[in-house]
Design a protein around this motif. Structure first.
Motif, PDB file in Angstrom:
ATOM      1  N   LEU A 136       0.819  -1.212   0.000  1.00 28.63           N
ATOM      2  CA  LEU A 136       0.000   0.000   0.000  1.00 28.63           C
ATOM      3  C   LEU A 136       0.853   1.262   0.000  1.00 28.63           C
ATOM      4  CD1 LEU A 136      -2.781  -1.240   2.408  1.00 28.63           C
ATOM      5  CD2 LEU A 136      -3.081  -0.651  -0.003  1.00 28.63           C
ATOM      6  N   ALA A 137       2.037   1.200   0.594  1.00 23.72           N
ATOM      7  CA  ALA A 137       2.921   2.370   0.590  1.00 23.72           C
ATOM      8  C   ALA A 137       3.283   2.779  -0.832  1.00 23.72           C
ATOM      9  CB  ALA A 137       4.183   2.082   1.393  1.00 23.72           C
ATOM     10  N   THR A 138       3.366   1.809  -1.733  1.00 24.82           N
ATOM     11  CA  THR A 138       3.683   2.120  -3.126  1.00 24.82           C
ATOM     12  C   THR A 138       2.434   2.417  -3.949  1.00 24.82           C
ATOM     13  OG1 THR A 138       3.568  -0.187  -3.896  1.00 24.82           O
ATOM     14  CG2 THR A 138       5.661   0.562  -2.959  1.00 24.82           C
ATOM     15  N   MET A 139       1.284   1.919  -3.512  1.00 21.90           N
ATOM     16  CA  MET A 139       0.053   2.067  -4.280  1.00 21.90           C
ATOM     17  C   MET A 139      -0.674   3.380  -4.012  1.00 21.90           C
ATOM     18  SD  MET A 139      -1.234  -1.890  -3.837  1.00 21.90           S
ATOM     19  CE  MET A 139      -2.966  -1.491  -4.175  1.00 21.90           C
ATOM     20  N   VAL A 140      -0.780   3.748  -2.749  1.00 23.01           N
ATOM     21  CA  VAL A 140      -1.585   4.919  -2.384  1.00 23.01           C
ATOM     22  C   VAL A 140      -1.168   6.182  -3.132  1.00 23.01           C
ATOM     23  CG1 VAL A 140      -2.231   6.457  -0.488  1.00 23.01           C
ATOM     24  CG2 VAL A 140      -2.244   3.970  -0.134  1.00 23.01           C
ATOM     25  N   PRO A 141       0.128   6.486  -3.269  1.00 26.42           N
ATOM     26  CA  PRO A 141       0.503   7.702  -3.998  1.00 26.42           C
ATOM     27  C   PRO A 141       0.071   7.697  -5.470  1.00 26.42           C
ATOM     28  CG  PRO A 141       2.339   6.906  -2.668  1.00 26.42           C
ATOM     29  CD  PRO A 141       1.304   5.834  -2.671  1.00 26.42           C
ATOM     30  N   ARG A 142      -0.307   6.532  -5.994  1.00 29.12           N
ATOM     31  CA  ARG A 142      -0.702   6.422  -7.399  1.00 29.12           C
ATOM     32  C   ARG A 142      -2.212   6.421  -7.600  1.00 29.12           C
ATOM     33  NH1 ARG A 142       1.757   1.046  -9.343  1.00 29.12           N
ATOM     34  NH2 ARG A 142       1.051   1.823 -11.373  1.00 29.12           N
ATOM     35  N   TYR A 143      -2.989   6.461  -6.523  1.00 34.86           N
ATOM     36  CA  TYR A 143      -4.441   6.382  -6.667  1.00 34.86           C
ATOM     37  C   TYR A 143      -4.993   7.481  -7.582  1.00 34.86           C
ATOM     38  CZ  TYR A 143      -4.944   2.899  -2.884  1.00 34.86           C
ATOM     39  OH  TYR A 143      -4.897   1.769  -2.106  1.00 34.86           O
ATOM     40  N   GLY A 144      -4.387   8.634  -7.547  1.00 37.42           N
ATOM     41  CA  GLY A 144      -4.875   9.741  -8.370  1.00 37.42           C
ATOM     42  C   GLY A 144      -4.778   9.476  -9.858  1.00 37.42           C
ATOM     43  N   ALA A 145      -3.990   8.468 -10.247  1.00 37.42           N
ATOM     44  CA  ALA A 145      -3.824   8.139 -11.664  1.00 37.42           C
ATOM     45  C   ALA A 145      -4.853   7.126 -12.154  1.00 37.42           C
ATOM     46  CB  ALA A 145      -2.417   7.609 -11.919  1.00 37.42           C
ATOM     47  N   ILE A 146      -5.673   6.568 -11.266  1.00 38.75           N
ATOM     48  CA  ILE A 146      -6.680   5.587 -11.673  1.00 38.75           C
ATOM     49  C   ILE A 146      -7.762   6.290 -12.485  1.00 38.75           C
ATOM     50  CG2 ILE A 146      -8.480   4.005 -10.859  1.00 38.75           C
ATOM     51  CD1 ILE A 146      -6.703   3.338  -8.477  1.00 38.75           C
ATOM     52  N   ARG A 147      -8.051   5.772 -13.660  1.00 35.26           N
ATOM     53  CA  ARG A 147      -9.059   6.362 -14.539  1.00 35.26           C
ATOM     54  C   ARG A 147     -10.249   5.432 -14.759  1.00 35.26           C
ATOM     55  NH1 ARG A 147      -6.852   9.973 -12.954  1.00 35.26           N
ATOM     56  NH2 ARG A 147      -5.691  11.613 -14.044  1.00 35.26           N
ATOM     57  N   LEU A 148     -10.286   4.342 -14.048  1.00 35.06           N
ATOM     58  CA  LEU A 148     -11.423   3.425 -14.118  1.00 35.06           C
ATOM     59  C   LEU A 148     -12.521   3.873 -13.156  1.00 35.06           C
ATOM     60  CD1 LEU A 148      -9.441   0.061 -13.966  1.00 35.06           C
ATOM     61  CD2 LEU A 148     -10.615   0.969 -15.978  1.00 35.06           C
ATOM     62  N   PRO A 149     -13.780   3.535 -13.450  1.00 34.76           N
ATOM     63  CA  PRO A 149     -14.828   3.774 -12.457  1.00 34.76           C
ATOM     64  C   PRO A 149     -14.566   2.951 -11.194  1.00 34.76           C
ATOM     65  CG  PRO A 149     -15.761   3.296 -14.623  1.00 34.76           C
ATOM     66  CD  PRO A 149     -14.303   2.965 -14.704  1.00 34.76           C
ATOM     67  N   VAL A 150     -14.676   3.572 -10.033  1.00 29.99           N
ATOM     68  CA  VAL A 150     -14.432   2.894  -8.759  1.00 29.99           C
ATOM     69  C   VAL A 150     -15.584   3.200  -7.816  1.00 29.99           C
ATOM     70  CG1 VAL A 150     -12.922   2.673  -6.752  1.00 29.99           C
ATOM     71  CG2 VAL A 150     -11.930   3.000  -9.026  1.00 29.99           C
ATOM     72  N   ALA A 151     -16.227   2.150  -7.313  1.00 31.50           N
ATOM     73  CA  ALA A 151     -17.282   2.288  -6.314  1.00 31.50           C
ATOM     74  C   ALA A 151     -16.855   1.541  -5.059  1.00 31.50           C
ATOM     75  CB  ALA A 151     -18.605   1.731  -6.849  1.00 31.50           C
ATOM     76  N   ILE A 152     -17.070   2.153  -3.906  1.00 30.42           N
ATOM     77  CA  ILE A 152     -16.662   1.572  -2.623  1.00 30.42           C
ATOM     78  C   ILE A 152     -17.894   1.420  -1.736  1.00 30.42           C
ATOM     79  CG2 ILE A 152     -15.205   1.851  -0.574  1.00 30.42           C
ATOM     80  CD1 ILE A 152     -13.379   3.648  -2.266  1.00 30.42           C
ATOM     81  N   LEU A 153     -18.021   0.283  -1.093  1.00 32.71           N
ATOM     82  CA  LEU A 153     -19.137   0.004  -0.184  1.00 32.71           C
ATOM     83  C   LEU A 153     -18.578  -0.373   1.179  1.00 32.71           C
ATOM     84  CD1 LEU A 153     -22.268  -0.511   0.123  1.00 32.71           C
ATOM     85  CD2 LEU A 153     -21.731  -2.924  -0.311  1.00 32.71           C
ATOM     86  N   TYR A 154     -19.137   0.219   2.215  1.00 33.24           N
ATOM     87  CA  TYR A 154     -18.731  -0.113   3.584  1.00 33.24           C
ATOM     88  C   TYR A 154     -19.951  -0.303   4.471  1.00 33.24           C
ATOM     89  CZ  TYR A 154     -13.745  -0.166   4.527  1.00 33.24           C
ATOM     90  OH  TYR A 154     -12.431  -0.566   4.638  1.00 33.24           O
ATOM     91  N   GLY A 155     -19.827  -1.214   5.429  1.00 28.61           N
ATOM     92  CA  GLY A 155     -20.819  -1.298   6.493  1.00 28.61           C
ATOM     93  C   GLY A 155     -20.556  -0.181   7.499  1.00 28.61           C
ATOM     94  N   ARG A 156     -21.598   0.490   7.910  1.00 29.93           N
ATOM     95  CA  ARG A 156     -21.417   1.631   8.820  1.00 29.93           C
ATOM     96  C   ARG A 156     -20.725   1.228  10.122  1.00 29.93           C
ATOM     97  NH1 ARG A 156     -26.890   2.184   7.408  1.00 29.93           N
ATOM     98  NH2 ARG A 156     -27.247   3.777   5.810  1.00 29.93           N
ATOM     99  N   ASP A 157     -20.931  -0.011  10.531  1.00 26.56           N
ATOM    100  CA  ASP A 157     -20.436  -0.438  11.840  1.00 26.56           C
ATOM    101  C   ASP A 157     -19.277  -1.419  11.738  1.00 26.56           C
ATOM    102  OD1 ASP A 157     -22.524   1.010  13.259  1.00 26.56           O
ATOM    103  OD2 ASP A 157     -23.892  -0.513  12.492  1.00 26.56           O
ATOM    104  N   ASP A 158     -18.536  -1.347  10.641  1.00 24.68           N
ATOM    105  CA  ASP A 158     -17.387  -2.228  10.445  1.00 24.68           C
ATOM    106  C   ASP A 158     -16.400  -2.027  11.598  1.00 24.68           C
ATOM    107  OD1 ASP A 158     -14.961  -3.462   9.514  1.00 24.68           O
ATOM    108  OD2 ASP A 158     -15.680  -3.249   7.457  1.00 24.68           O
TER     109      ASP A 158
END
Length: 310
Positions: A240-262
């Protein structure tokens, strides 16, 4: 060697042998109770187990989390999505998927899944990742984006963690000790603490009584699962240390789902923050904890249909 040292050595050998026998019996029983459900495909470095539900597009590929396997999805979620073609995969080194050599890194797993997509002739499927599977999905979005048309991340691990969740402490010994630990204390410890750990992972939702078999939970009672878990717990922050700085370059549609009480992964630091770093990403919250594909399958499926239509 004096008598006391001889007795200590004999006791150690006896205890070690007993733990190894426990491990072997538990592993054999778990594989008998959770047999392979689908087919296998060979990709470079791995033999991957998957279930193909058939049907028409849109095609969705689903990746489970740490200590999981594909029955985490077939328990309930796939039954809510019969209008899709679903490819449900045991991630490399998990379930009935095997790998050559050491457990692969997050990035290598993504490449192996990309190879599976090619081997099955899939045309840019939607990639779903739950928990640690979310990290693998993000790695593919960064490194093999042409293979997929978007990401749907369910309670994903997306950011480095400052400390390991308490339920996983003690399960990530140094690499030189993992094999020995897996065949001695690892599986007995997992057997004894399993009900408590499952309760915490599912919280605040209840653990289904049949999750061990129908949901594949028992397959974690193998030395290979202990070693795979130790490797991923150790590797995740590095990846993740190498991935997170690159998130801004993602051009695909991304949807995230979370449980409120995770209670395992924080929806704010792992969900909101990441949604803000990926251009156009959306974040949705529903009721429930970390295992919403099992405990809130209908709600998860409704969200996923929205993601597939994007």
């Amino acid at each position: 060697m004096n008598d006391s040292l001889k007795k200590a050595a004999a006791t150690t050998a006896l205890v070690g042998g007993g733990l190894a026998l426990w491990t072997a019996l538990a592993a054999g029983a778990s594989e008998a109770l959770v047999p392979a459900d689908g087919d296998f495909v060979d990709v470079p470095g791995a033999r991957l187990h998957y279930v193909d539900t058939g049907g028409d597009d849109p095609t969705v590929v689903l990746l489970h989390g740490i200590y999981g396997q594909l029955r985490n999805f077939t328990y309930a979620l796939t039954g809510e999505l019969t209008d899709h073609r679903l490819i449900v995969v045991d991630r490399p080194g998990w379930g009935h998927s095997t790998v050559e050599g050491d457990h692969p890194t997050i990035e290598v797993q993504a490449r192996m899944v990309a190879d599976l997509i090619d081997a099955l002739g899939l045309d840019r499927p939607l990639l779903v990742g739950h928990s640690m599977g979310g990290a693998v999905a993000l790695a593919m979005a960064l490194n093999q984006p042409s293979k997929i048309r978007g990401l749907a991340l369910i309670a994903p691990l997306t950011q480095q963690m400052t400390e390991m969740p308490a339920i996983f402490r003690g399960k990530a010994p140094p690499a030189p000790l993992r094999g020995l630990a897996a065949w001695t204390v690892g599986v007995p410890l997992t057997t004894l603490t399993g009900p408590m750990v499952s309760k915490q992972v599912f919280a605040p939702d209840a653990v289904p009584m049949d999750f061990g078999t129908r949901g594949g939970g028992l397959i974690a009672l193998r030395p290979s699962s202990f070693q795979a878990g130790a490797a991923e717990l150790t590797d995740a922050n590095r990846a993740l240390a190498t991935m997170v700085p690159r998130y801004g370059a993602i051009r695909l549609p991304v949807a995230i789902l979370y449980g409120r009480d995770d209670e395992l992964l924080d929806p704010v630091s792992q969900g909101d923050v990441t949604a803000g770093e990926i251009p156009g990403a959306t974040l949705t919250r529903i009721g429930g904890g970390h295992m919403i594909p099992v405990t809130h399958a209908a709600d998860t499926a409704r969200w996923l249909r929205t993601a597939t239509s994007a």
